[in-house]
Design a protein around this motif. Structure first.
Motif, mmCIF file in Angstrom:
data_model
loop_
_atom_site.group_PDB
_atom_site.id
_atom_site.type_symbol
_atom_site.label_atom_id
_atom_site.label_comp_id
_atom_site.label_asym_id
_atom_site.label_seq_id
_atom_site.Cartn_x
_atom_site.Cartn_y
_atom_site.Cartn_z
ATOM 1 N N ASP A 112 1.149 -1.154 0.077
ATOM 2 C CA ASP A 112 -0.244 0.320 0.186
ATOM 3 C C ASP A 112 1.098 1.003 -0.081
ATOM 4 O OD1 ASP A 112 -1.592 1.886 0.651
ATOM 5 O OD2 ASP A 112 -2.129 1.066 2.418
ATOM 6 N N PRO A 113 0.807 2.100 -1.038
ATOM 7 C CA PRO A 113 1.836 3.465 -0.899
ATOM 8 C C PRO A 113 1.414 4.067 -0.003
ATOM 9 C CG PRO A 113 0.733 2.596 -3.205
ATOM 10 C CD PRO A 113 -0.297 2.104 -2.247
ATOM 11 N N GLU A 114 -0.052 4.254 0.306
ATOM 12 C CA GLU A 114 -0.049 4.985 1.628
ATOM 13 C C GLU A 114 0.494 4.315 3.482
ATOM 14 O OE1 GLU A 114 -0.865 7.615 1.801
ATOM 15 O OE2 GLU A 114 -1.554 8.169 -0.495
ATOM 16 N N ASP A 115 0.722 3.318 3.403
ATOM 17 C CA ASP A 115 0.937 2.481 4.347
ATOM 18 C C ASP A 115 3.120 2.859 4.104
ATOM 19 O OD1 ASP A 115 1.476 0.631 7.217
ATOM 20 O OD2 ASP A 115 2.909 -0.014 5.537
ATOM 21 N N VAL A 116 3.323 2.643 2.948
ATOM 22 C CA VAL A 116 5.152 3.572 2.587
ATOM 23 C C VAL A 116 4.881 4.406 3.289
ATOM 24 C CG1 VAL A 116 6.760 3.526 0.872
ATOM 25 C CG2 VAL A 116 5.137 1.656 1.146
ATOM 26 N N ALA A 117 4.348 5.315 2.694
ATOM 27 C CA ALA A 117 5.083 6.852 2.909
ATOM 28 C C ALA A 117 4.940 7.016 4.636
ATOM 29 C CB ALA A 117 3.464 7.792 2.122
ATOM 30 N N ARG A 118 3.310 6.311 4.815
ATOM 31 C CA ARG A 118 3.842 6.724 6.628
ATOM 32 C C ARG A 118 4.809 6.259 6.875
ATOM 33 N NH1 ARG A 118 -1.958 5.831 6.119
ATOM 34 N NH2 ARG A 118 -1.284 3.294 6.486
ATOM 35 N N ALA A 119 4.909 5.255 6.663
ATOM 36 C CA ALA A 119 6.252 4.504 7.760
ATOM 37 C C ALA A 119 7.952 5.070 7.175
ATOM 38 C CB ALA A 119 6.417 3.040 6.906
ATOM 39 N N HIS A 120 8.159 6.547 6.054
ATOM 40 C CA HIS A 120 8.565 6.979 5.555
ATOM 41 C C HIS A 120 8.775 8.431 6.264
ATOM 42 C CE1 HIS A 120 11.371 9.581 3.140
ATOM 43 N NE2 HIS A 120 11.867 8.675 3.155
ATOM 44 N N ALA A 121 7.514 8.671 6.798
ATOM 45 C CA ALA A 121 7.413 9.241 7.944
ATOM 46 C C ALA A 121 7.997 9.517 8.982
ATOM 47 C CB ALA A 121 6.076 10.002 6.706
ATOM 48 N N SER A 122 7.627 8.595 9.319
ATOM 49 C CA SER A 122 7.624 8.847 11.048
ATOM 50 C C SER A 122 8.491 7.813 11.081
ATOM 51 C CB SER A 122 6.429 7.705 11.522
ATOM 52 O OG SER A 122 6.998 6.482 10.870
ATOM 53 N N GLY A 123 9.845 7.927 9.957
ATOM 54 C CA GLY A 123 11.615 7.161 10.542
ATOM 55 C C GLY A 123 11.175 5.882 10.669
ATOM 56 N N ILE A 124 10.244 4.672 10.325
ATOM 57 C CA ILE A 124 10.321 3.522 10.285
ATOM 58 C C ILE A 124 11.433 3.202 9.486
ATOM 59 C CG2 ILE A 124 9.497 1.845 11.066
ATOM 60 C CD1 ILE A 124 9.325 3.011 13.421
ATOM 61 N N ALA A 125 10.853 3.904 8.652
ATOM 62 C CA ALA A 125 11.867 2.845 6.884
ATOM 63 C C ALA A 125 12.376 3.818 6.264
ATOM 64 C CB ALA A 125 9.937 2.166 6.610
ATOM 65 N N THR A 126 13.606 3.052 6.277
ATOM 66 C CA THR A 126 13.930 3.634 5.643
ATOM 67 C C THR A 126 14.425 4.144 4.117
ATOM 68 O OG1 THR A 126 16.132 3.939 6.899
ATOM 69 C CG2 THR A 126 16.888 4.376 4.910
ATOM 70 N N SER A 127 13.759 2.600 3.768
ATOM 71 C CA SER A 127 14.525 2.484 1.805
ATOM 72 C C SER A 127 12.872 1.221 1.102
ATOM 73 C CB SER A 127 15.095 2.029 1.120
ATOM 74 O OG SER A 127 15.721 0.602 2.074
ATOM 75 N N VAL A 128 12.716 0.997 0.394
ATOM 76 C CA VAL A 128 12.025 -0.179 -0.116
ATOM 77 C C VAL A 128 12.546 -1.134 -0.514
ATOM 78 C CG1 VAL A 128 9.863 -0.998 -1.067
ATOM 79 C CG2 VAL A 128 10.316 0.914 0.541
ATOM 80 N N LYS A 129 13.152 -2.871 -0.546
ATOM 81 C CA LYS A 129 13.447 -3.567 -1.152
ATOM 82 C C LYS A 129 12.407 -4.250 -2.680
ATOM 83 C CE LYS A 129 16.930 -5.989 -1.927
ATOM 84 N NZ LYS A 129 17.993 -6.467 -1.164
ATOM 85 N N LEU A 130 13.038 -3.718 -4.369
ATOM 86 C CA LEU A 130 12.218 -4.928 -5.016
ATOM 87 C C LEU A 130 13.189 -5.919 -5.443
ATOM 88 C CD1 LEU A 130 11.107 -4.991 -7.772
ATOM 89 C CD2 LEU A 130 12.606 -3.833 -8.530
ATOM 90 N N TYR A 131 12.406 -7.309 -5.071
ATOM 91 C CA TYR A 131 13.122 -8.370 -5.391
ATOM 92 C C TYR A 131 12.368 -8.901 -6.208
ATOM 93 C CZ TYR A 131 15.347 -9.034 -0.613
ATOM 94 O OH TYR A 131 16.361 -9.236 0.260
ATOM 95 N N PRO A 132 13.038 -8.774 -7.475
ATOM 96 C CA PRO A 132 11.904 -10.119 -8.568
ATOM 97 C C PRO A 132 11.559 -11.292 -7.583
ATOM 98 C CG PRO A 132 14.202 -9.234 -9.350
ATOM 99 C CD PRO A 132 14.263 -8.868 -7.299
ATOM 100 N N ALA A 133 10.569 -11.801 -8.015
ATOM 101 C CA ALA A 133 10.147 -12.828 -7.473
ATOM 102 C C ALA A 133 10.955 -14.048 -7.991
ATOM 103 C CB ALA A 133 8.975 -13.117 -7.563
ATOM 104 N N GLY A 134 11.266 -15.233 -6.588
ATOM 105 C CA GLY A 134 12.147 -16.001 -7.202
ATOM 106 C C GLY A 134 13.468 -15.683 -7.012
ATOM 107 N N ALA A 135 13.999 -14.503 -7.058
ATOM 108 C CA ALA A 135 15.690 -13.942 -7.521
ATOM 109 C C ALA A 135 16.548 -14.595 -6.394
ATOM 110 C CB ALA A 135 15.728 -12.655 -7.597
ATOM 111 N N THR A 136 16.330 -14.870 -4.911
ATOM 112 C CA THR A 136 17.070 -15.705 -3.826
ATOM 113 C C THR A 136 16.282 -16.089 -2.961
ATOM 114 O OG1 THR A 136 18.892 -14.465 -3.083
ATOM 115 C CG2 THR A 136 17.667 -12.709 -2.815
ATOM 116 N N THR A 137 17.234 -15.760 -1.362
ATOM 117 C CA THR A 137 16.862 -16.620 -0.512
ATOM 118 C C THR A 137 15.006 -15.470 -0.037
ATOM 119 O OG1 THR A 137 18.696 -16.505 0.315
ATOM 120 C CG2 THR A 137 17.240 -17.080 1.606
ATOM 121 N N ASN A 138 14.477 -16.541 0.223
ATOM 122 C CA ASN A 138 12.917 -15.799 0.891
ATOM 123 C C ASN A 138 12.260 -14.948 -0.266
ATOM 124 O OD1 ASN A 138 13.055 -17.591 2.607
ATOM 125 N ND2 ASN A 138 14.053 -15.717 3.793
#
Ligand code: DOR
Ligand code: ZN
Length: 344
Positions: free
Chosen positions: A83-109
């Motif tokens: 949810d883009p709004e959850d991401v924006a809230r987590a960033h604004a509150s300082g909880i999340a610094t970045s978002v990680k893109l894993y192509p499905a199946g590329a690596t561990t988990n």
């Protein structure tokens, strides 16, 4: 003869801390040396929401031994349902610094990662708007693409189209392993950075496969030809601020590495800074180590460098690093560079 090098305390801009007993064992290995780390969210289940990141951060801080200080910088695992709004809230509150893109199946988990990149477009647009960086595992997963080509193909088929479609999106190409990736970073300035691991500065694919298979050198993206390793050393030691340290230190219990279907990951948290001192000295670039390990990463993320320092010491005696660390989940082999290192 003793030689010393004092630099700002480094940070690790790509780290796997895991959870539970494994986290308790590996966290001090990082916190002893590094001030902060970008903490990868590929737990089972993954760290997807701001609330999950806050809870994971609390578990990390609770596991931190008395007297150690360490700032975990949290990352949200991008799914097609994020949810883009959850991401924006987590960033604004300082909880999340970045978002990680894993192509499905590329690596561990990475099973919950992205299959259809159009489905995450609203999240990426929101991130561009709020200035939140995207960390990418840059490998395609198409079965017809050779594993040694998956990074270069990702740049052409996924990364470049995403960046063109999302102006202003800040991207970190994580753990780059090819000359193509280093060249792509150099060709596109301000919104792009790249992390380079310790082990990819040291091993090429021969180290994994010649003279018997070495499971502790197997990681993803897999190490490439020697010419690519040399291109990575050139990038890391160049002083170019778009390249910075992300160890991708990724602990797995030995029984899962030394296995018929072994896990990907090299565990370098314990000895990364002495190994880097060796690599940079061999490239006649010790003066560039502080930038790579301690200054370029904070600058990309808009943070101040750490206030305090660490001192690396070179002696005539080879340093005896532990071969393994014990964890409640079993022993974990510490990355062995395969040559003596005199820094500690
Ligand atoms: O070698 C790797 N290990 N590469 C990754 O991308 C994931 C990591 C892990 O989580 O074990
Ligand atoms: Zn990783």
């Amino acid at each position: 003869m003793t030689r010393t090098l004092t630099i700002r305390r480094p940070d690790d801009w790509h780290l796997h801390l895991r959870d539970g007993a494994m986290m308790e064992a590996v966290l001090p290995e990082t916190a002893r040396t590094f001030g902060r780390a970008i903490v990868m969210p590929n737990l089972v289940p993954p760290v997807v929401t701001g609330a999950q990141a806050a809870a994971y951060r609390d578990r990390i801080l609770k596991a931190l031994p008395e007297g150690m200080s360490f700032d975990p910088l949290m990352v949200l695992y991008l799914t097609e349902d994020t949810d883009p709004e959850d991401v924006a809230r987590a960033h604004a509150s300082g909880i999340a610094t970045s978002v990680k893109l894993y192509p499905a199946g590329a690596t561990t988990n990475s099973a919950s990662g992205v299959r259809d990149f159009d489905r995450v477009r609203p999240v990426l647009e929101k991130m561009a708007e709020i200035g939140m960086p995207l960390c990418t595992h840059g490998e395609v997963t198409d079965h017809d693409i050779d594993i040694f080509d998956r990074e270069a193909v990702f740049i052409d088929r996924v990364l470049d189209p995403i960046r063109r479609a999302t102006p202003g999106l800040r991207v970190v190409m994580e753990h780059i392993t090819t000359a193509q990736a280093a060249d792509y970073v150099r060709a596109h300035d301000s919104d792009l950075g790249a992390t380079i691991t310790t082990h990819h500065l040291i091993i090429n694919r021969n180290h994994i496969l010649v003279g018997g298979i070495k499971p502790h050198y197997y990681c993803l993206p897999v190490a490439k030809r020697e010419e690519h390793r040399q291109a990575l050393v050139a990038a890391a030691t160049s002083g170019d601020a778009r390249f910075f340290l992300g160890t991708d230190s990724a602990p797995h219990p030995d029984e899962l590495k030394e296995h018929a279907c072994g896990c990907a990951g090299c565990f370098t948290a314990t000895n990364t800074m002495p190994l880097l001192a060796h690599v940079f000295e061999a490239a006649d670039a010790l003066d560039k180590l502080e930038g790579f390990a301690s200054l370029h990463g904070p600058a990309f993320y808009g943070l101040a460098p750490n206030d305090d320092t660490i001192t690396l010491t070179k002696s005539d005696q080879a340093t005896a690093f532990p071969a393994k660390i014990e964890s409640g989940a079993g022993p974990v082999t510490v990355f062995d560079p395969g040559f003596p290192v005199y820094w500690s």
